[in-house]
Design an enzyme around this catalytic site. Structure first.
Site, PDB file in Angstrom:
ATOM      1  N   CYS A   1       0.838  -1.177   0.000  1.00 54.02           N
ATOM      2  CA  CYS A   1       0.000   0.000   0.000  1.00 54.02           C
ATOM      3  C   CYS A   1       0.880   1.236   0.000  1.00 54.02           C
ATOM      4  O   CYS A   1       2.094   1.141   0.064  1.00 54.02           O
ATOM      5  CB  CYS A   1      -0.825   0.021   1.280  1.00 54.02           C
ATOM      6  SG  CYS A   1      -1.671  -1.518   1.591  1.00 54.02           S
TER       7      CYS A   1
ATOM      8  N   ARG B   1       0.833   2.155  -5.866  1.00 56.26           N
ATOM      9  CA  ARG B   1       1.047   1.081  -4.898  1.00 56.26           C
ATOM     10  C   ARG B   1      -0.240   0.335  -4.557  1.00 56.26           C
ATOM     11  O   ARG B   1      -0.238  -0.587  -3.751  1.00 56.26           O
ATOM     12  CB  ARG B   1       1.671   1.646  -3.623  1.00 56.26           C
ATOM     13  CG  ARG B   1       2.953   2.415  -3.877  1.00 56.26           C
ATOM     14  CD  ARG B   1       3.436   3.103  -2.627  1.00 56.26           C
ATOM     15  NE  ARG B   1       4.089   2.182  -1.742  1.00 56.26           N
ATOM     16  CZ  ARG B   1       5.383   1.915  -1.734  1.00 56.26           C
ATOM     17  NH1 ARG B   1       6.175   2.514  -2.600  1.00 56.26           N
ATOM     18  NH2 ARG B   1       5.898   1.066  -0.902  1.00 56.26           N
TER      19      ARG B   1
ATOM     20  N   TRP C   1      -3.688  -1.887  -1.560  1.00 54.07           N
ATOM     21  CA  TRP C   1      -3.762  -3.038  -2.456  1.00 54.07           C
ATOM     22  C   TRP C   1      -3.989  -4.229  -1.546  1.00 54.07           C
ATOM     23  O   TRP C   1      -3.175  -4.532  -0.671  1.00 54.07           O
ATOM     24  CB  TRP C   1      -2.452  -3.196  -3.224  1.00 54.07           C
ATOM     25  CG  TRP C   1      -2.492  -4.255  -4.265  1.00 54.07           C
ATOM     26  CD1 TRP C   1      -3.107  -4.187  -5.485  1.00 54.07           C
ATOM     27  CD2 TRP C   1      -1.890  -5.556  -4.205  1.00 54.07           C
ATOM     28  NE1 TRP C   1      -2.919  -5.357  -6.178  1.00 54.07           N
ATOM     29  CE2 TRP C   1      -2.177  -6.214  -5.420  1.00 54.07           C
ATOM     30  CE3 TRP C   1      -1.139  -6.222  -3.241  1.00 54.07           C
ATOM     31  CZ2 TRP C   1      -1.745  -7.505  -5.691  1.00 54.07           C
ATOM     32  CZ3 TRP C   1      -0.694  -7.515  -3.522  1.00 54.07           C
ATOM     33  CH2 TRP C   1      -0.999  -8.134  -4.729  1.00 54.07           C
TER      34      TRP C   1
ATOM     35  N   ASN D   1       1.796  -0.092   5.672  1.00 56.46           N
ATOM     36  CA  ASN D   1       2.187  -0.791   4.447  1.00 56.46           C
ATOM     37  C   ASN D   1       3.092  -1.933   4.876  1.00 56.46           C
ATOM     38  O   ASN D   1       4.075  -1.708   5.578  1.00 56.46           O
ATOM     39  CB  ASN D   1       2.950   0.162   3.514  1.00 56.46           C
ATOM     40  CG  ASN D   1       3.663  -0.569   2.398  1.00 56.46           C
ATOM     41  OD1 ASN D   1       3.154  -1.547   1.865  1.00 56.46           O
ATOM     42  ND2 ASN D   1       4.845  -0.109   2.039  1.00 56.46           N
ATOM     43  N   GLY D   2       2.739  -3.147   4.470  1.00 56.50           N
ATOM     44  CA  GLY D   2       3.540  -4.305   4.865  1.00 56.50           C
ATOM     45  C   GLY D   2       2.611  -5.440   5.246  1.00 56.50           C
ATOM     46  O   GLY D   2       1.412  -5.398   4.960  1.00 56.50           O
TER      47      GLY D   2
ATOM     48  N   GLU E   1       5.437 -10.596 -23.381  1.00 55.31           N
ATOM     49  CA  GLU E   1       5.006  -9.261 -22.983  1.00 55.31           C
ATOM     50  C   GLU E   1       3.622  -8.934 -23.580  1.00 55.31           C
ATOM     51  O   GLU E   1       2.774  -8.350 -22.924  1.00 55.31           O
ATOM     52  CB  GLU E   1       6.073  -8.234 -23.406  1.00 55.31           C
ATOM     53  CG  GLU E   1       5.786  -6.798 -23.059  1.00 55.31           C
ATOM     54  CD  GLU E   1       5.480  -6.537 -21.589  1.00 55.31           C
ATOM     55  OE1 GLU E   1       5.704  -7.402 -20.745  1.00 55.31           O
ATOM     56  OE2 GLU E   1       4.970  -5.438 -21.306  1.00 55.31           O
TER      57      GLU E   1
ATOM     58  N   LYS F   1       0.316  -8.068 -21.403  1.00 53.73           N
ATOM     59  CA  LYS F   1      -0.465  -6.847 -21.616  1.00 53.73           C
ATOM     60  C   LYS F   1      -1.935  -7.191 -21.841  1.00 53.73           C
ATOM     61  O   LYS F   1      -2.829  -6.549 -21.302  1.00 53.73           O
ATOM     62  CB  LYS F   1       0.052  -6.071 -22.852  1.00 53.73           C
ATOM     63  CG  LYS F   1       1.377  -5.379 -22.652  1.00 53.73           C
ATOM     64  CD  LYS F   1       1.181  -4.096 -21.889  1.00 53.73           C
ATOM     65  CE  LYS F   1       2.277  -3.731 -20.940  1.00 53.73           C
ATOM     66  NZ  LYS F   1       2.739  -4.584 -19.905  1.00 53.73           N
TER      67      LYS F   1
ATOM     68  N   GLU G   1      -3.409  -8.221 -18.489  1.00 53.08           N
ATOM     69  CA  GLU G   1      -3.476  -7.123 -17.525  1.00 53.08           C
ATOM     70  C   GLU G   1      -4.636  -6.175 -17.803  1.00 53.08           C
ATOM     71  O   GLU G   1      -5.370  -5.807 -16.903  1.00 53.08           O
ATOM     72  CB  GLU G   1      -2.197  -6.268 -17.603  1.00 53.08           C
ATOM     73  CG  GLU G   1      -1.002  -6.795 -16.881  1.00 53.08           C
ATOM     74  CD  GLU G   1       0.198  -5.860 -17.059  1.00 53.08           C
ATOM     75  OE1 GLU G   1       0.789  -5.478 -16.063  1.00 53.08           O
ATOM     76  OE2 GLU G   1       0.543  -5.528 -18.217  1.00 53.08           O
TER      77      GLU G   1
ATOM     78  N   HIS H   1       3.567 -28.669 -27.836  1.00 56.68           N
ATOM     79  CA  HIS H   1       3.781 -29.518 -26.659  1.00 56.68           C
ATOM     80  C   HIS H   1       2.743 -29.260 -25.570  1.00 56.68           C
ATOM     81  O   HIS H   1       3.004 -29.509 -24.404  1.00 56.68           O
ATOM     82  CB  HIS H   1       5.196 -29.314 -26.108  1.00 56.68           C
ATOM     83  CG  HIS H   1       6.255 -29.741 -27.073  1.00 56.68           C
ATOM     84  ND1 HIS H   1       6.417 -31.047 -27.468  1.00 56.68           N
ATOM     85  CD2 HIS H   1       7.162 -29.024 -27.775  1.00 56.68           C
ATOM     86  CE1 HIS H   1       7.402 -31.134 -28.346  1.00 56.68           C
ATOM     87  NE2 HIS H   1       7.869 -29.906 -28.557  1.00 56.68           N
TER      88      HIS H   1
ATOM     89  N   LYS I   1       0.682  -0.696  -9.741  1.00 55.44           N
ATOM     90  CA  LYS I   1       1.859  -0.360 -10.550  1.00 55.44           C
ATOM     91  C   LYS I   1       3.127  -0.931  -9.922  1.00 55.44           C
ATOM     92  O   LYS I   1       4.037  -1.355 -10.613  1.00 55.44           O
ATOM     93  CB  LYS I   1       1.951   1.166 -10.668  1.00 55.44           C
ATOM     94  CG  LYS I   1       3.129   1.663 -11.478  1.00 55.44           C
ATOM     95  CD  LYS I   1       2.770   1.770 -12.933  1.00 55.44           C
ATOM     96  CE  LYS I   1       3.930   2.140 -13.808  1.00 55.44           C
ATOM     97  NZ  LYS I   1       3.939   1.348 -15.052  1.00 55.44           N
TER      98      LYS I   1
END
Ligand code: G6P
Length: 601
Positions: free
Chosen positions: A2, A27, A75, A99-100, A477, A481, A484, A500, A596
């Site tokens: 956070c 965050r 978060w 935060n933690g 990537e 994207k 996300e 496979h 982020k």
């Protein structure tokens, strides 16, 4: 995980806290809250969602004053993203933001319940408020010190009490910085968020407690002994935080890539002589004696790091291991190696933990980051900056391509020193890299074509991105994207591996995005998909005649060297994901459940 904020001074705390929280949203943005002390009472406002939602609520109740307060943007880790679980947590006269993670929260909670404390949330941080209240005996700093003595886990916490005109903060394995301004003192999870008020910054170190008052801040250790920490003057560029003419930050940032790539490149080469000016803090003898390199990163930065798998052995003349940061803790690196942390934010907890481990094992460490003054810059022996300006969209774009620019120049530098390439080769490679911004610009002009293809992807149940060599990280990537921001199940696979396993998932409701700009082998992989009914979107080099015959949709990319082609394909898949998400009407810049910067392990 956070962002936390605090203010004490002559001004009204609420608006200041809201401004700081807006810059901490990277965050987390599951919920937000502020608490201020006004007329001997705690006033708290909390909301689900972003700081903008909190601000709306705040403006309706702006009648409360208060020049001391704390704020939080969350978060969710423990407990759903609800108002009930939003910070600040309040216990009588105490309010706390954290935060933690409090790893032993259940044990502490049980004890506190036995002592008559009532819990309102499912969140681990609530124990901190009750614990500080439990230990409070007229001295807030003492109470915080006793409370953290019982905590197992990580914390950047800020506590206030109706009975004390101060904020008390404590840190362990989570960042916290104090800002000394003309109009009061500030505290927050990062420098950037408070740089709008002051550039006089002090970083707290682990296992210290800060007492922050109107006029001064005092740092002590848990036994109450003074700790001397210095203020530094930081100079951050805060101008660039508007959408300008773009509907989303992500699109703006995609379009900034010719410039961010160019700016990054210009910071590590001399454009006139085509020489490399990049300084990695190692002498030539030290470089030559390196046994291997470890490139460690998370998310998109990991995909940039994966490029070195091909780049380093060929160009740098050094073996490389590319690891996701969360797995590095299980790996025993070879001693005489260079550790390279790649991190946009410089705050990703797993990356920081990996770097600490590497440092403890005696490895030389290098950080590649976009954020000046971030924690990684404090920990690494040497930092190289990508020059992208702030990146606001959660889905990283311009920092990804700029990281590749740095890694490319780094490989050339190592290769020169190791005698793998000549200085003539190096100059040619630098000149080729310098063409990239122009190619990106050219590609961006094909945006409308990519948008059309994206309209079809929006219908997709599943997307497979395939590529070989440098195009494999680019494929991964692209898949990331698409997941996300467009919420489509996507897999980034080496083209040759599709048969496979993943081929079993290909149906007429799936799309295969083939990055086929160089190399012929991928053609047969595309045919394997086609035979199973999948729709094929192919990115090919200009002039291609082969893939064109078998793909459903084809977009041409300028013909370039492989690694540059991978940069161009990456930009193309960024646009593809962006327009797919847009077609689906999604929120894009702040996708659900993500943040982020991930500041928990
Ligand atoms: C989060 C972000 C990603 C980012 C990753 C690593 O997951 O949502 O966009 O790539 O963290 O972040 P870093 O700041 O270390 O590059």
């Amino acid at each position: 995980m956070c962002g936390v904020a605090g203010y004490v001074g002559p001004k009204k705390a609420g608006p200041i806290l809201l401004n700081i929280l807006k810059r901490l949203e990277y965050r987390g943005y599951d919920s937000a809250g502020v608490a201020v002390i006004d007329n001997g009472k705690i006033f708290a406002i909390k909301s689900k969602g972003t700081t903008a939602d909190l601000e709306k609520k705040y403006l309706k109740r702006e009648n409360f004053g208060g020049c001391i307060g704390i704020g939080h943007t969350r978060w969710a880790t423990h407990g759903k993203p609800t108002i009930k679980n939003a910070h600040p947590h309040i216990s009588g006269h105490i309010a706390v933001v954290h935060n933690g993670i409090v790893e032993n929260y259940q044990t502490l909670k049980n004890k506190l319940i036995e002592n008559g404390f009532k819990f309102k949330s499912d969140n681990d941080s609530e124990v901190l408020a009750h614990l500080i209240n439990y230990y409070y005996n007229g001295d807030l700093a003492d109470a915080v010190s006793s409370a953290i003595g019982r905590v197992v886990g990580s914390y950047a916490l800020i506590a206030l009490s109706v009975n004390a005109g101060m904020l008390v903060c404590a840190t362990k394995d989570a960042p916290l910085v104090i800002g000394n301004g003309v109009d009061g003192n500030y505290v927050a999870s990062d420098i950037y968020s408070i740089a709008q008020y002051t550039n006089k910054i002090m970083r707290m170190v682990d296992n210290t407690i800060a007492i922050i008052e109107d006029e001064k801040s005092t740092i002590i250790d848990p036994l109450g002994r003074p700790v001397i920490l210095d203020y530094e003057n930081v100079d951050l560029d805060l101008k660039d935080d508007g959408f300008f003419n773009y509907p989303h930050f992500m699109l703006k940032e995609i379009h900034e890539q010719p410039k961010s790539f160019q700016d990054t490149l210009s910071s590590v080469i001399s454009t006139m002589e085509k020489d490399i000016t990049l300084d990695i803090g190692l002498s030539e003898t030290e470089i030559r004696s390196l046994e291997s390199a470890y490139v460690v990163a998370s998310g998109t930065s990991y995909h940039a790091g994966l490029m070195t798998r091909y780049l380093f052995p060929q160009t740098a003349g050094i073996m490389v291991n590319v690891e996701t940061a969360s797995e590095f803790r299980y790996i025993e690196p070879r001693p005489n190696s260079l550790f390279i942390a790649v991190t946009q934010s410089g705050e990703t907890a797993d990356v920081l933990a990996s770097l600490k481990k590497a440092r403890d094992l005696g490895l030389r460490t290098l950080a590649i980051t976009n954020v000046k003054g971030s924690t990684v810059t404090e920990l690494a022996d040497k930092t190289i900056y990508t020059r992208c300006g702030p990146e606001f969209a959660v889905a990283a774009t311009k920092t990804f391509t700029a990281q590749i620019a740095v890694l490319l120049i780094l490989a050339i530098k190592l290769g020169l020193v190791n005698g793998v390439i000549t200085s003539k080769d190096a100059k040619i490679m630098v000149s080729e890299a310098e063409q990239t911004p122009r190619y990106i610009q050219y590609l961006l002009e094909k945006e409308a074509d990519i948008q059309k293809v994206a309209e079809q992807c929006a219908e997709s149940e599943c997307c497979f991105f395939i590529g070989r060599e440098y195009l494999y990280p680019a494929a991964r990537e692209g898949a990331l994207k698409m997941e996300e921001i467009a919420y489509i199940t996507s897999i980034g696979y080496p083209a040759g591996e599709l048969k496979h396993g993943p081929l079993a998932l290909v149906t007429d409701k799936s799309h295969v995005v083939a990055l086929a700009t160089y190399g012929r082998t991928i053609r047969s992989n595309i045919k394997e998909v086609q035979a199973r009914g999948g729709d094929i979107i192919a990115f090919v080099s200009e002039g291609d005649t082969e893939v064109r015959q078998i793909a459903t949709k084809v977009i041409e990319i300028p013909k370039t060297k492989p690694i540059i082609s991978a940069v161009l394909c990456s930009v193309a898949v960024q646009l593809l994901a962006y327009y797919t998400a847009k077609e689906k009407g999604l929120q894009i810049d702040k996708p659900r459940n993500l943040a982020k910067s991930v500041t928990v392990k």
